[in-house]
Design a protein around this motif. Structure first.
Motif, PDB file in Angstrom:
ATOM      1  N   MET A   1      -1.178  -4.510   6.491  1.00  0.00           N
ATOM      2  CA  MET A   1      -1.778  -3.433   5.668  1.00  0.00           C
ATOM      3  C   MET A   1      -3.202  -3.254   6.000  1.00  0.00           C
ATOM      4  N   THR A   2      -3.858  -1.908   6.065  1.00  0.00           N
ATOM      5  CA  THR A   2      -5.072  -1.607   6.216  1.00  0.00           C
ATOM      6  C   THR A   2      -5.542  -0.807   5.209  1.00  0.00           C
ATOM      7  N   VAL A   3      -6.643  -0.816   4.608  1.00  0.00           N
ATOM      8  CA  VAL A   3      -7.200  -0.112   3.660  1.00  0.00           C
ATOM      9  C   VAL A   3      -8.576   0.391   4.250  1.00  0.00           C
ATOM     10  N   TYR A   4      -8.700   2.018   4.337  1.00  0.00           N
ATOM     11  CA  TYR A   4      -9.820   2.552   4.749  1.00  0.00           C
ATOM     12  C   TYR A   4     -10.546   3.140   3.766  1.00  0.00           C
ATOM     13  N   ILE A   5     -11.901   3.056   3.557  1.00  0.00           N
ATOM     14  CA  ILE A   5     -12.473   3.351   2.338  1.00  0.00           C
ATOM     15  C   ILE A   5     -13.717   4.115   2.875  1.00  0.00           C
ATOM     16  N   HIS A   6     -13.687   5.735   2.677  1.00  0.00           N
ATOM     17  CA  HIS A   6     -15.001   6.451   3.015  1.00  0.00           C
ATOM     18  C   HIS A   6     -15.964   6.520   1.785  1.00  0.00           C
ATOM     19  N   ILE A   7     -16.985   6.340   1.907  1.00  0.00           N
ATOM     20  CA  ILE A   7     -17.997   6.031   0.783  1.00  0.00           C
ATOM     21  C   ILE A   7     -19.268   7.069   0.886  1.00  0.00           C
ATOM     22  N   GLY A   8     -19.069   8.118   1.593  1.00  0.00           N
ATOM     23  CA  GLY A   8     -20.224   9.343   1.880  1.00  0.00           C
ATOM     24  C   GLY A   8     -20.603   8.923   3.147  1.00  0.00           C
ATOM     25  N   HIS A   9     -22.504   8.816   3.095  1.00  0.00           N
ATOM     26  CA  HIS A   9     -23.099   8.934   1.470  1.00  0.00           C
ATOM     27  C   HIS A   9     -23.372  10.242   1.311  1.00  0.00           C
ATOM     28  N   GLY A  10     -24.204  10.585   0.223  1.00  0.00           N
ATOM     29  CA  GLY A  10     -24.390  12.042  -0.033  1.00  0.00           C
ATOM     30  C   GLY A  10     -24.867  12.895   0.695  1.00  0.00           C
ATOM     31  N   LYS A  11     -24.569  14.061   0.813  1.00  0.00           N
ATOM     32  CA  LYS A  11     -25.048  15.270   1.623  1.00  0.00           C
ATOM     33  C   LYS A  11     -24.677  14.938   3.139  1.00  0.00           C
ATOM     34  N   THR A  12     -23.576  14.219   3.272  1.00  0.00           N
ATOM     35  CA  THR A  12     -23.085  14.036   4.911  1.00  0.00           C
ATOM     36  C   THR A  12     -21.438  14.696   5.001  1.00  0.00           C
ATOM     37  N   GLY A  13     -21.309  15.713   4.413  1.00  0.00           N
ATOM     38  CA  GLY A  13     -19.903  16.365   4.657  1.00  0.00           C
ATOM     39  C   GLY A  13     -18.811  15.834   3.886  1.00  0.00           C
ATOM     40  N   SER A  14     -18.985  15.223   2.817  1.00  0.00           N
ATOM     41  CA  SER A  14     -17.927  14.395   2.025  1.00  0.00           C
ATOM     42  C   SER A  14     -16.924  15.605   1.344  1.00  0.00           C
ATOM     43  N   SER A  15     -17.507  16.640   0.999  1.00  0.00           N
ATOM     44  CA  SER A  15     -16.618  17.645   0.570  1.00  0.00           C
ATOM     45  C   SER A  15     -15.684  18.190   1.287  1.00  0.00           C
ATOM     46  N   ALA A  16     -16.162  18.630   2.598  1.00  0.00           N
ATOM     47  CA  ALA A  16     -15.141  19.044   3.508  1.00  0.00           C
ATOM     48  C   ALA A  16     -14.227  18.006   3.937  1.00  0.00           C
ATOM     49  N   GLU A  68       2.214   1.399   4.242  1.00  0.00           N
ATOM     50  CA  GLU A  68       1.341   0.170   4.769  1.00  0.00           C
ATOM     51  C   GLU A  68      -0.058   0.185   5.008  1.00  0.00           C
ATOM     52  N   ASN A  69      -0.477   1.702   5.104  1.00  0.00           N
ATOM     53  CA  ASN A  69      -1.817   1.896   4.997  1.00  0.00           C
ATOM     54  C   ASN A  69      -2.509   2.861   4.050  1.00  0.00           C
ATOM     55  N   TYR A  70      -3.784   2.596   3.552  1.00  0.00           N
ATOM     56  CA  TYR A  70      -4.333   3.557   2.439  1.00  0.00           C
ATOM     57  C   TYR A  70      -5.634   4.298   2.971  1.00  0.00           C
ATOM     58  N   LEU A  71      -5.833   5.270   2.266  1.00  0.00           N
ATOM     59  CA  LEU A  71      -7.252   5.905   2.705  1.00  0.00           C
ATOM     60  C   LEU A  71      -7.706   6.345   1.475  1.00  0.00           C
ATOM     61  N   PHE A  72      -8.929   5.986   0.868  1.00  0.00           N
ATOM     62  CA  PHE A  72      -9.678   6.460  -0.234  1.00  0.00           C
ATOM     63  C   PHE A  72     -11.076   6.971   0.176  1.00  0.00           C
ATOM     64  N   SER A  73     -11.377   8.006  -0.884  1.00  0.00           N
ATOM     65  CA  SER A  73     -12.844   8.605  -0.380  1.00  0.00           C
ATOM     66  C   SER A  73     -13.542   9.111  -1.528  1.00  0.00           C
ATOM     67  N   SER A  74     -14.548   8.714  -1.951  1.00  0.00           N
ATOM     68  CA  SER A  74     -15.618   9.079  -2.950  1.00  0.00           C
ATOM     69  C   SER A  74     -16.977   8.453  -2.648  1.00  0.00           C
ATOM     70  N   GLU A  75     -17.976   9.549  -2.937  1.00  0.00           N
ATOM     71  CA  GLU A  75     -19.513   9.176  -2.742  1.00  0.00           C
ATOM     72  C   GLU A  75     -19.940   8.031  -3.912  1.00  0.00           C
ATOM     73  N   VAL A  76     -19.260   8.228  -4.918  1.00  0.00           N
ATOM     74  CA  VAL A  76     -19.469   7.414  -5.974  1.00  0.00           C
ATOM     75  C   VAL A  76     -19.498   5.852  -5.584  1.00  0.00           C
ATOM     76  N   LEU A  77     -18.558   5.520  -4.516  1.00  0.00           N
ATOM     77  CA  LEU A  77     -18.432   4.112  -4.351  1.00  0.00           C
ATOM     78  C   LEU A  77     -19.733   3.747  -3.114  1.00  0.00           C
ATOM     79  N   PHE A  78     -20.188   4.444  -2.696  1.00  0.00           N
ATOM     80  CA  PHE A  78     -21.388   4.010  -1.998  1.00  0.00           C
ATOM     81  C   PHE A  78     -22.413   3.033  -2.847  1.00  0.00           C
ATOM     82  N   TYR A  79     -22.638   3.605  -4.075  1.00  0.00           N
ATOM     83  CA  TYR A  79     -23.561   2.710  -4.977  1.00  0.00           C
ATOM     84  C   TYR A  79     -22.829   1.872  -5.589  1.00  0.00           C
TER      85      TYR A  79
END
Length: 367
Positions: A1-16, A68-79
């Motif tokens: 299993m692979t987990v991918y975590i996108h954490i931002g950071h702020g003002k770098t296209g996270s909303s898109a 098998e694989n997961y993807l998460f995304s949140s700028e909150v995680l950056f901090y």
């Protein structure tokens, strides 16, 4: 299993990115990656600002048995994960070390955009020069992640949003999957756009004089309903430029040692930063479309005075009624009439109150 975590950071296209992920869960699942549902995903599907699904990783437990694989995304995680203890706890919860990815940005692009977000949703009223004392050293956090990835031996992907803004979805997908061949034609939508100068000034003044989450009926409405208006920048003075350079250059130089040539963080010369921008005071204007939207939004959100409001005479009367308790005076029919009329003013549709007003009026005539 692979987990991918996108954490931002702020003002770098996270909303898109989050809008794409929420709208293409089935497509991602066909590629073997689950982007789990979360409460804010409906906002993202509508192309509005959201916080992604990364909050699921902050829950005490998480179910990773569906794919098998997961993807998460949140700028909150950056901090949240910017320290050894938090990352080790995450690894233990997941049962493995994830791939962590984020975008960074050229210094002055990031500064102006962060200032804009501070005005849009942070309640700020500082100018671009005053904001230099508020601006946090994001690049130190970036450097922290590089050091943590080496210490804890997890995979870290860092791309520069300033190089990939026009193809952010393609770049993001290619960074995760190694290619983006399966992507359909995707419109590069503006989400959480920056404001025009006039919009910034309006929001700054509301933040100053009406600090009650006014972004909900000013900036949020403009950004979500009129996403294709081009943003504008204010100028900064040379002292601000030098201060930002002093705060950030050493970190940026160290970060660049770990980035590929395409993603190096650039520091523009002062003349390039202020090119085409005016130092003098300006007049500000709105289009009819902006004004129409703002008036409808503000009048629907702000409580305006009405005929139901109490005036000074009403306040005096209510005060005197209350004081009768202290003097053990009995309420009179006239008191009952006035109190019931005030109740009717507050609730004009109240049938019981209206009937009592008529009854008391009739008793008054009989007396």
């Amino acid at each position: 299993m692979t987990v991918y975590i996108h954490i931002g950071h702020g003002k770098t296209g996270s909303s898109a990115i989050q809008s794409f992920l929420a709208s293409h869960q089935d497509l991602l699942l066909q590629q073997g990656i689950l982007y789990p549902d979360a409460p804010m995903l409906e906002n993202a599907r509508r192309g509005e600002v959201s916080s992604g699904n990364g909050s699921l990783l902050l829950e005490p437990e998480i179910d990773l048995s569906q794919c098998e694989n997961y993807l998460f995304s949140s700028e909150v995680l950056f901090y949240h994960f910017n320290n050894k203890q938090a990352l080790e706890q995450l690894f233990a919860k997941l049962g493995e070390k994830p791939t962590i990815m984020f975008y960074t940005r050229d210094l002055f692009d990031h500064y102006f955009s962060t200032w804009g977000q501070y005005i849009k949703r942070g309640g700020g009223s500082q100018t671009t020069d005053e904001f230099v004392h508020v601006y946090q050293n994001f690049y130190q956090k970036v450097l922290d992640y590089i050091n943590l990835s080496q210490m804890l031996n997890f995979r870290l992907i860092i791309n520069n949003y300033s190089r990939h803004e026009s193809n952010i979805i393609d770049n993001f997908v290619a960074s995760i999957f190694g290619h983006s061949d399966f992507l359909p034609a995707i419109e590069n939508k503006k989400i959480n756009r920056s404001l025009t100068k006039s919009e910034y000034i309006l929001q700054m003044l509301f933040n100053k004089y009406y600090p009650k989450e006014s972004h909900q009926f000013i900036s949020d409405i403009l950004v979500n309903k009129l996403p294709n208006i081009d943003s504008e920048r204010f100028v900064i003075n040379e002292e601000t430029y030098v201060r930002l350079l002093e705060y950030n250059k050493d970190c940026i130089d160290q970060i660049n040692q770990h980035l590929g040539e395409e993603d190096l963080i650039k520091i523009a010369d002062y003349q390039d930063v202020v090119q085409g921008l005016s130092h003098s005071k300006e007049s500000y204007s709105f289009s009819y479309e902006q004004l129409d939207l703002l008036v409808r939004s503000i009048t629907g959100s702000v409580s305006l005075p009405s005929s139901r409001s109490l005036d000074n005479a009403d306040a005096d009367y209510l005060r005197d009624i209350a004081l009768k308790y202290e003097t053990a005076e009995h309420l009179t029919l006239e008191d009952a009439q006035k109190l019931m009329r005030l109740a009717l003013r507050a609730r004009p549709s109240g049938s019981f109150i209206e009937r009592k007003v008529r009854e008391y009026n009739a008793l008054g005539k009989e007396g």
